[in-house]
Design a protein around this motif. Structure first.
Motif, PDB file in Angstrom:
ATOM      1  N   LEU A 222     -50.031  26.880  19.902  1.00 33.57           N
ATOM      2  CA  LEU A 222     -48.797  26.095  19.955  1.00 33.57           C
ATOM      3  C   LEU A 222     -47.713  26.704  19.062  1.00 33.57           C
ATOM      4  N   TYR A 223     -48.124  27.336  17.981  1.00 28.44           N
ATOM      5  CA  TYR A 223     -47.170  27.989  17.078  1.00 28.44           C
ATOM      6  C   TYR A 223     -46.716  29.332  17.636  1.00 28.44           C
ATOM      7  N   GLN A 224     -47.662  30.130  18.121  1.00 30.61           N
ATOM      8  CA  GLN A 224     -47.379  31.495  18.551  1.00 30.61           C
ATOM      9  C   GLN A 224     -46.642  31.546  19.882  1.00 30.61           C
ATOM     10  N   TYR A 225     -46.945  30.589  20.774  1.00 33.36           N
ATOM     11  CA  TYR A 225     -46.368  30.613  22.124  1.00 33.36           C
ATOM     12  C   TYR A 225     -45.555  29.338  22.372  1.00 33.36           C
ATOM     13  N   GLN A 226     -44.610  29.079  21.479  1.00 36.53           N
ATOM     14  CA  GLN A 226     -43.876  27.817  21.520  1.00 36.53           C
ATOM     15  C   GLN A 226     -43.106  27.615  22.817  1.00 36.53           C
ATOM     16  N   GLN A 227     -42.673  28.691  23.454  1.00 33.92           N
ATOM     17  CA  GLN A 227     -41.881  28.567  24.680  1.00 33.92           C
ATOM     18  C   GLN A 227     -42.746  28.463  25.929  1.00 33.92           C
ATOM     19  N   GLN A 228     -44.012  28.850  25.842  1.00 28.38           N
ATOM     20  CA  GLN A 228     -44.879  28.864  27.026  1.00 28.38           C
ATOM     21  C   GLN A 228     -45.946  27.780  27.035  1.00 28.38           C
ATOM     22  N   VAL A 229     -46.222  27.190  25.873  1.00 27.99           N
ATOM     23  CA  VAL A 229     -47.355  26.269  25.747  1.00 27.99           C
ATOM     24  C   VAL A 229     -46.868  24.920  25.239  1.00 27.99           C
ATOM     25  N   ARG A 230     -47.375  23.857  25.858  1.00 24.69           N
ATOM     26  CA  ARG A 230     -47.065  22.498  25.392  1.00 24.69           C
ATOM     27  C   ARG A 230     -48.371  21.761  25.100  1.00 24.69           C
ATOM     28  N   ALA A 231     -48.353  20.963  24.048  1.00 27.80           N
ATOM     29  CA  ALA A 231     -49.570  20.257  23.638  1.00 27.80           C
ATOM     30  C   ALA A 231     -50.078  19.332  24.731  1.00 27.80           C
ATOM     31  N   GLU A 232     -49.160  18.660  25.437  1.00 30.34           N
ATOM     32  CA  GLU A 232     -49.591  17.704  26.463  1.00 30.34           C
ATOM     33  C   GLU A 232     -50.207  18.387  27.680  1.00 30.34           C
ATOM     34  N   ARG A 233     -50.103  19.732  27.747  1.00 28.91           N
ATOM     35  CA  ARG A 233     -50.739  20.471  28.836  1.00 28.91           C
ATOM     36  C   ARG A 233     -51.982  21.223  28.351  1.00 28.91           C
ATOM     37  N   MET A 234     -52.459  20.829  27.182  1.00 28.00           N
ATOM     38  CA  MET A 234     -53.735  21.329  26.670  1.00 28.00           C
ATOM     39  C   MET A 234     -54.779  20.225  26.809  1.00 28.00           C
ATOM     40  N   ILE A 235     -56.043  20.616  26.900  1.00 29.96           N
ATOM     41  CA  ILE A 235     -57.090  19.615  27.052  1.00 29.96           C
ATOM     42  C   ILE A 235     -58.361  20.098  26.377  1.00 29.96           C
ATOM     43  N   ILE A 236     -59.065  19.165  25.737  1.00 24.51           N
ATOM     44  CA  ILE A 236     -60.349  19.432  25.093  1.00 24.51           C
ATOM     45  C   ILE A 236     -61.419  18.632  25.826  1.00 24.51           C
ATOM     46  N   PHE A 237     -62.462  19.318  26.270  1.00 28.26           N
ATOM     47  CA  PHE A 237     -63.612  18.649  26.871  1.00 28.26           C
ATOM     48  C   PHE A 237     -64.754  18.651  25.861  1.00 28.26           C
ATOM     49  N   ALA A 238     -65.192  17.468  25.467  1.00 25.22           N
ATOM     50  CA  ALA A 238     -66.255  17.310  24.476  1.00 25.22           C
ATOM     51  C   ALA A 238     -67.479  16.665  25.140  1.00 25.22           C
ATOM     52  N   PRO A 239     -68.656  16.735  24.489  1.00 25.66           N
ATOM     53  CA  PRO A 239     -69.872  16.230  25.133  1.00 25.66           C
ATOM     54  C   PRO A 239     -69.916  14.723  25.311  1.00 25.66           C
ATOM     55  N   ASN A 240     -69.272  13.959  24.417  1.00 27.83           N
ATOM     56  CA  ASN A 240     -69.287  12.498  24.547  1.00 27.83           C
ATOM     57  C   ASN A 240     -68.121  11.920  23.755  1.00 27.83           C
ATOM     58  N   THR A 241     -67.850  10.645  23.980  1.00 32.20           N
ATOM     59  CA  THR A 241     -66.692  10.004  23.349  1.00 32.20           C
ATOM     60  C   THR A 241     -66.878   9.828  21.847  1.00 32.20           C
TER      61      THR A 241
END
Length: 697
Positions: A222-241
């Motif tokens: 998010l810091y390095q690619y500020q113009q190409q990357v947005r936090a709301e378009r990132m996703i983390i998949f974890a094993p459980n809630t």
């Protein structure tokens, strides 16, 4: 706390005082919060609020490191202070605190000593220079704490590099994963700063920090690619809630918000729009982790592994191509007697004009086109009475016609694959185990990647795409799941992390990382191995390393950081001995030693429920963790081993470490390896009669 007469301490104390003063002056300049309706002021207020949040974060812990660096061609070395967020001087605009993600800050992590010149890559090119000092600084509750010079030019620097790391590793745990920004190691930093358009596959042994590395990588991107990357378009998949709750504090502490965090099952069911229900017998505990008289073998023919394979994806793709080719029987549509839309025209609309659309949108457009044709025929009728009569007839017939059109239904198509007439190429064992619950209109977790893939092919992406995807505990996911997520991206940008030695869901996961790598072209993938374990003491890691060969993964042993502690205890209880008395002493002893998080790990849900009841009757408050739980509370915890993965505790007791509960099989070895590697400082295993062959040395 450093001696207050120490010149180094006094120097850093004055710098900290000046830093707090700078922060306060900048906060005062921002002004009050704007609550009005002026649009321009609202935009300016959003920026001001971002500055407030950054300064608030700095006020808690302004920095954690100092690097004295002399750039080539400059007369002297300048002290660069490194923090979680950056801050420029209010009057001159010069950097006062350097963001840990900035190019020059990479030297703080990559430099391990020596007098040779160093370089880093800046936007303007390669910068070369010399490092004169590397200093670690601990600030807690806005007070200056430990100061460690891990390098000083011209000094002996013996053993200093690990001193601050060991100091931080000695901390006791609470109920949240913490950031490691002040102690990121060189091999971790290389992963964090890797290029964006890569699928990074990370094999990290227990305690190697792979989850925190992945979270820090998000903050870096998010810091390095500020113009190409947005936090709301990132996703983390974890094993459980519950694991999501456990890691929930790391990104906010790094100043990152709005990153989607979920489980694959939740995400998949949401994509399917409620059209699929999970089978009631699909819980992990019921399906696999109960004690079985005969534990099944795991191979590529295991139903879960087959349905997650790329060969099954190839079969799905071929069947969907055939399904689409034979999808539409071009019957003519007769609106009323003497007014017919030819089948050839309908076929041309569907197969030629709308061929670029996915199947479901093509059907929608075809139905709308036929409806427009009907409206045109009705508009051509001059007599209102006749038009009304024909309209009623035409619309009734249109409803009947469209109702008879085939449906692009993902679940229905998937179900048809497991019927006798359409099951060619699918192993019979997979057919038998799958069709019985599909008939009830339900699916299991291992079916979800295929169902979402079919839904995606039939419907398109629904305007959903990712800038970056993190998949944690990736040894338990399938190649089809990764291929599916990759379909929602323009170019691969993944951090895929896990540990084959903890592959306790191998019946649906992978046995080698090449299975996931096959999804990506060679230029888009890279593999990284983290062997250094930072979590546990030397004694615990050496004990776990004796179990590792029994997992049949071929992985090398973990390399411990030299942090010695108590020996691992392997205690035999006489049959009939009151187990609860031992548990009470274990808990009391560890509390007296300052252990904040204590876990009792059982083999099954049933064992843990019994342990929880025994503790409750003894008046000991303990949190019993069960499947579906959304929060980890810390303190004293009773948890089945299959839900303990990813968590860590100050002290761990492994119950029933005997052959019945942990047989000498690769699968049980992985479970016991997971249980033992949850412990940071103290590990005890208890058993009756005879210890498991996995630990009976």
């Amino acid at each position: 706390m450093e001696s207050q007469q120490n010149p180094v301490y006094l120097e850093e104390l004055e710098r900290l005082r000046m830093t707090f003063l700078e922060i306060e002056e900048q906060r005062a300049e921002i002004g009050p919060v704007y609550y009005g309706d002026d649009y321009v002021e609202q935009l300016l207020e959003a920026r001001r609020e971002e500055t407030r949040q950054r300064l608030n974060l700095l006020h808690n812990e302004p920095y954690f490191g100092r690097l004295d660096f002399r750039e080539q061609g400059k007369p002297e070395a300048l002290p660069l202070y490194i923090g979680k967020r950056g801050m420029d001087r209010r009057d001159t605009g010069e950097p006062y605190v350097i963001d840990w993600r900035a190019p020059v800050a990479s030297l703080f992590y990559s430099f391990t000593g020596g007098d040779a010149a160093v370089t880093y890559e800046a936007p303007d090119g390669t910068i070369q220079g010399d490092i004169y000092r590397k200093r670690n600084i601990s600030i807690r509750d806005k007070k200056l704490g430990r100061i460690v010079d891990s390098y000083e030019r011209g000094g002996d620097n013996i053993g200093l590099n690990d001193e601050f790391l060991l100091y931080k590793l000695g901390d006791k745990k609470d109920n949240r994963l913490r950031d490691i920004v002040s102690t990121i190691q060189a091999e971790q930093d290389r992963i964090i700063r890797a290029p964006r358009y890569k699928a990074l596959v990370i094999q990290g042994l227990a305690g190697s920090g792979k989850t925190t590395v992945a979270l820090h990588r998000l903050a870096f991107l998010l810091y390095q690619y500020q113009q190409q990357v947005r936090a709301e378009r990132m996703i983390i998949f974890a094993p459980n809630t519950m694991f999501l709750d456990y890691i929930s504090g790391v990104l906010p502490e790094l100043g990152v918000g709005n990153v989607k965090q979920t489980t694959f099952a939740e995400w998949a069911l949401d994509r399917l729009g409620g059209s699929v229900q999970l089978a009631k017998d699909s819980s992990e505990g019921e399906l696999w982790f109960s004690l079985q008289e005969k534990r099944p073998e795991i191979d590529d023919g295991t139903p879960g592994r087959y349905k997650g394979s790329l060969s099954f994806k190839a079969l799905l793709d071929e069947r969907m191509r055939r399904f689409e080719a034979d999808f539409l029987e071009a019957r003519p549509f007769e609106a009323w007697e003497g007014r017919t839309l030819p089948g050839a025209t309908i076929r041309e609309w569907f197969e030629v004009e709308y061929r670029h659309y996915p199947l479901a949108p093509r059907l929608e457009r075809l139905s709308a086109r036929i409806n427009r044709w009907l409206e045109m025929q009705l508009n051509a009728i001059g007599d209102p009475k006749i038009r009304k009569e024909k309209s009623k007839t035409g619309k009734q017939r249109l409803r009947a016609y469209t109702n008879k059109l085939p449906k692009a239904d993902a679940f229905g198509f998937y179900q048809s694959l497991f019927t006798e007439e359409d099951s060619e190429g699918i192993p019979q064992s997979v057919i038998n185990s799958t069709k019985k619950y599909l008939k009830k209109g339900t699916a299991r977790p291992e079916d979800l990647p295929a169902l979402v893939w079919i839904h995606y092919i039939f419907n398109g992406t629904e305007k959903l795409s990712f800038d970056h995807v993190v998949v944690d505990e990736a040894q338990d996911v399938s190649p089809l799941q990764i291929a599916l997520l990759n379909a929602f991206m323009n170019e691969p940008s993944f951090t895929i992390l896990g540990d084959l030695a903890q592959g306790i869901h191998a019946y649906r996961g992978v046995m080698r990382w090449e299975e996931l790598s096959e999804v990506f072209a060679e230029e888009y993938r890279s593999y990284h191995a983290l062997q250094q374990s930072y979590r546990s003491t030397l004694e615990i890691i050496e004990f776990a390393n004796r179990i590792l060969p029994h997992t049949d993964t071929g992985l090398p042993p973990a390399v411990p950081v030299f942090r010695s502690g108590d020996p691992v205890e392997l205690e035999r209880l006489e049959a009939g001995t009151e187990r609860i008395g031992f548990l009470e002493r274990f808990i009391r002893d560890n509390r007296e030693r300052g252990m904040q998080t204590i876990a009792i790990i059982g083999r099954t849900d049933e064992v843990c429920a019994k342990l929880g009841d025994e503790l409750k009757q003894a008046g000991i408050e303990a949190n019993l963790i069960s499947e579906g739980q959304t929060q980890y509370r810390g303190g004293i915890t009773v948890v089945p081993v299959y839900l303990a993965k990813g968590l860590e505790f100050d002290a761990v007791l492994v119950a029933d470490a005997d052959e019945r509960h942990y047989a000498p099989t690769p699968q049980d070895a992985k479970l016991l390896y997971v249980a033992c590697t949850r412990a940071l400082h103290r590990l005890t295993l208890i058993f009756e009669d005879k210890a498991s062959p996995l630990v009976d040395a």
